[in-house]
Design an enzyme around this catalytic site. Structure first.
Site, mmCIF file in Angstrom:
data_model
loop_
_atom_site.group_PDB
_atom_site.id
_atom_site.type_symbol
_atom_site.label_atom_id
_atom_site.label_comp_id
_atom_site.label_asym_id
_atom_site.label_seq_id
_atom_site.Cartn_x
_atom_site.Cartn_y
_atom_site.Cartn_z
ATOM 1 N N CYS A 290 20.050 -4.068 -22.058
ATOM 2 C CA CYS A 290 18.859 -4.818 -22.486
ATOM 3 C C CYS A 290 18.837 -4.884 -24.005
ATOM 4 C CB CYS A 290 17.587 -4.147 -21.967
ATOM 5 S SG CYS A 290 16.086 -5.073 -22.368
ATOM 6 N N CYS B 97 13.580 -0.698 -26.364
ATOM 7 C CA CYS B 97 12.439 0.224 -26.223
ATOM 8 C C CYS B 97 12.974 1.657 -26.310
ATOM 9 C CB CYS B 97 11.717 -0.006 -24.896
ATOM 10 S SG CYS B 97 11.243 -1.740 -24.699
ATOM 11 N N GLY C 70 17.132 -4.524 -17.657
ATOM 12 C CA GLY C 70 17.012 -5.795 -18.364
ATOM 13 C C GLY C 70 15.605 -6.328 -18.472
ATOM 14 N N SER D 164 8.215 -7.855 -14.150
ATOM 15 C CA SER D 164 7.702 -7.030 -15.241
ATOM 16 C C SER D 164 8.356 -7.440 -16.556
ATOM 17 C CB SER D 164 7.996 -5.559 -14.953
ATOM 18 O OG SER D 164 7.605 -4.757 -16.042
ATOM 19 N N CYS E 226 21.456 7.601 -14.495
ATOM 20 C CA CYS E 226 20.936 6.258 -14.249
ATOM 21 C C CYS E 226 20.470 5.576 -15.515
ATOM 22 C CB CYS E 226 19.731 6.356 -13.338
ATOM 23 S SG CYS E 226 20.200 7.043 -11.804
HETATM 24 N N1 SAH Z 1 12.164 -5.080 -19.084
HETATM 25 C C1 SAH Z 1 11.045 -5.063 -18.227
HETATM 26 C C2 SAH Z 1 11.354 -4.552 -16.834
HETATM 27 C C3 SAH Z 1 12.277 -3.387 -16.727
HETATM 28 S S1 SAH Z 1 11.654 -1.839 -17.311
HETATM 29 C C4 SAH Z 1 9.905 -4.294 -18.851
HETATM 30 O O1 SAH Z 1 10.131 -3.617 -19.850
HETATM 31 O O2 SAH Z 1 8.790 -4.419 -18.344
HETATM 32 C C5 SAH Z 1 10.492 -1.391 -15.997
HETATM 33 C C6 SAH Z 1 9.404 -0.457 -16.475
HETATM 34 O O3 SAH Z 1 9.919 0.866 -16.714
HETATM 35 C C7 SAH Z 1 8.721 -0.878 -17.771
HETATM 36 O O4 SAH Z 1 7.320 -0.749 -17.660
HETATM 37 C C8 SAH Z 1 9.266 0.103 -18.761
HETATM 38 O O5 SAH Z 1 8.456 0.233 -19.896
HETATM 39 C C9 SAH Z 1 9.352 1.344 -17.910
HETATM 40 N N2 SAH Z 1 10.185 2.403 -18.452
HETATM 41 C C10 SAH Z 1 11.383 2.301 -19.046
HETATM 42 N N3 SAH Z 1 11.845 3.512 -19.396
HETATM 43 C C11 SAH Z 1 10.913 4.414 -19.019
HETATM 44 C C12 SAH Z 1 10.811 5.828 -19.107
HETATM 45 N N4 SAH Z 1 11.763 6.548 -19.659
HETATM 46 N N5 SAH Z 1 9.704 6.425 -18.591
HETATM 47 C C13 SAH Z 1 8.740 5.679 -18.018
HETATM 48 N N6 SAH Z 1 8.771 4.344 -17.889
HETATM 49 C C14 SAH Z 1 9.847 3.715 -18.409
HETATM 50 FE FE1 SF4 Z 2 14.461 -3.546 -21.809
HETATM 51 FE FE2 SF4 Z 2 12.334 -3.071 -20.261
HETATM 52 FE FE3 SF4 Z 2 13.953 -1.081 -21.063
HETATM 53 FE FE4 SF4 Z 2 12.376 -2.257 -22.817
HETATM 54 S S1 SF4 Z 2 11.737 -1.065 -21.040
HETATM 55 S S2 SF4 Z 2 14.528 -1.766 -23.135
HETATM 56 S S3 SF4 Z 2 12.402 -4.352 -22.111
HETATM 57 S S4 SF4 Z 2 14.496 -2.762 -19.725
#
Ligand code: SAH
Ligand code: SF4
Length: 385
Positions: free
Chosen positions: A148, A152, A198, A230, A372
């Site tokens: 991605c 984040c 993604g 999402s 993962c």
């Molecule tokens: N890219 C999209 C969808 C994939 S991520 C998005 O960001 O919404 C799916 C969800 O998992 C998102 O809400 C994201 O913020 C959350 N997420 C990612 N990593 C995480 C983590 N380590 N702990 C909790 N939630 C997490």
């Molecule tokens: Fe990408 Fe969603 Fe992960 Fe942010 S939380 S890096 S948008 S997959």
């Protein structure tokens, strides 16, 4: 001699790679494209419907299964189209058997994850139990990209960087793989969440093409309202999505409503101020009449304070929405810790008292997280509080 051997191997790989890249994936074909391909091949029109039904109603995924077609056409399908889209490289099952995570290899050797979550009938609203004869919810979480680009900080997929977009066929194939598996077990898929690897709105066209194709009444006919997309909150794409009036549910990963804090966790949010994002959300609700889900990963001491909860409640006042909070799933690349149960409860209570519906979510399949992307973080289950 050795040198020639080497060269031969290289040429062989190049030929295989060229073949893989030049062959269309069967699930990349829309109904219209399939129809025109068959016209090109001089086939009668009804063959289109036969193949479409084979793929999306009978869940066939090899040309050999199309025994209702003449052998010559099956051969043509084999030679011209790629059916072997996802190669399962490993499957992990949680100890309670309710969560199955599969790592698939794509044709170029890259990998994606897909997760199936099974819910007992008692966890499912009454009306769905009747609809699915007591089977319970079967929710599939699918990926839209390899890696991605959004970066984040707490997300394992974000930490791995962007590799490539998935084609619409690679997205469709994930759903059809599980549709077939469940069908073989006498069950049906009930929900699909686009919350895997993604950012779906960064791969907007392919994601919508895939979901539209799965929704096609003449094919798999998976109800639009059973999909949830999402997004990290890409404002122009949210506006586009609202204007296109699709019935898919929308979830926004919020995690903070203070611009500086949000930008420090979700770098892409620097481009969109929080008020701009929430305005797009309000417009979405006004145009579609649909409730928005907001996701909030609770990081201890960062965004799980009562100040943050009050700020969130004030920002969401009057908006048709639901907030899902989930304690952070710690990842190697991020030092933040998960909130405690107590702090999660306090956060939720502040929102609820302010009239903002909120649910605390708990990870599912905690015993199969190792190695993962971030998928494990959304393997949650409601805690009834
Ligand atoms: N890219 C999209 C969808 C994939 S991520 C998005 O960001 O919404 C799916 C969800 O998992 C998102 O809400 C994201 O913020 C959350 N997420 C990612 N990593 C995480 C983590 N380590 N702990 C909790 N939630 C997490
Ligand atoms: Fe990408 Fe969603 Fe992960 Fe942010 S939380 S890096 S948008 S997959």
């Amino acid at each position: 001699m050795r040198c020639h051997g080497f060269r031969a191997v290289h040429i062989l790989f190049a030929v295989i790679k060229f073949h893989q890249m030049s062959t269309s994936l069967i699930f990349d074909l829309s109904l219209a494209k399939l129809a025109s391909l068959l016209v090109e091949w001089g086939e009668p029109a009804y063959r289109t419907r036969q193949i479409w039904h084979g793929l999306y109603r009978n869940f066939w995924n090899t040309p050999e299964e199309f025994t209702n077609l003449p052998g010559a056409l099956r051969l043509k399908l084999t030679e011209s189209l790629e059916f072997n889209i996802l190669v399962r490289s490993s499957t992990l099952q949680s100890s309670d058997g309710e969560t199955v995570k599969t790592l698939f290899q794509l044709n170029d050797g890259k990998a994606i994850e897909t997760v199936l979550m099974k819910y007992d009938p008692f966890e499912v609203p009454q009306h769905e139990q009747i609809e699915y004869s007591g089977q319970g919810r079967r929710t599939l979480c699918i990926s839209t990209q390899v890696g991605c680009a959004m970066g984040c900080v707490f997300c394992a997929t974000g930490q791995m960087g962007f590799k490539r977009h998935l084609s619409s066929g690679e997205i469709v194939a994930q759903v059809m793989y599980y549709a077939r598996m469940l069908h073989d077990q006498g069950e049906v898929l009930t929900n699909v969440v686009v919350m895997g690897m993604g950012e779906p709105f960064h791969n907007y066209e392919n994601t919508m093409t895939a979901l539209d194709q799965l929704n096609d009444p003449s094919g798999y006919n998976f109800g639009a309202r059973r999909f949830t997309i999402s997004t990290v909150g890409l404002v122009p794409a949210i506006r586009r999505f609202a204007s296109e009036k699709r019935q898919f549910n929308l979830a926004i990963s919020l995690h903070a409503v203070d611009d500086a804090l949000r930008a420090s966790i979700l770098p892409v949010s620097k481009n969109y101020l929080i008020d701009e994002l929430l305005e797009a959300c309000r417009d979405y609700v006004a145009v579609t009449g649909r409730r928005i889900t907001f996701e909030w990963a609770l990081v201890y001491g960062l965004n799980d304070t009562s100040e943050q909860a009050h700020l969130l409640a004030s920002k969401l006042k009057g908006l048709l929405c639901h907030v899902n909070v989930i304690p952070l799933n710690p990842t190697d690349g991020y030092s933040g810790k998960a909130s405690t149960r107590l702090r999660a409860n306090e956060f939720k209570n502040i929102l609820t008292r302010s009239g903002v519906p909120c649910t605390i979510r708990l990870r599912r399949g905690v015993d199969i997280q190792a190695g993962c992307g971030q998928l494990e973080s959304i393997l949650y289950k409601s805690i009834q509080k």
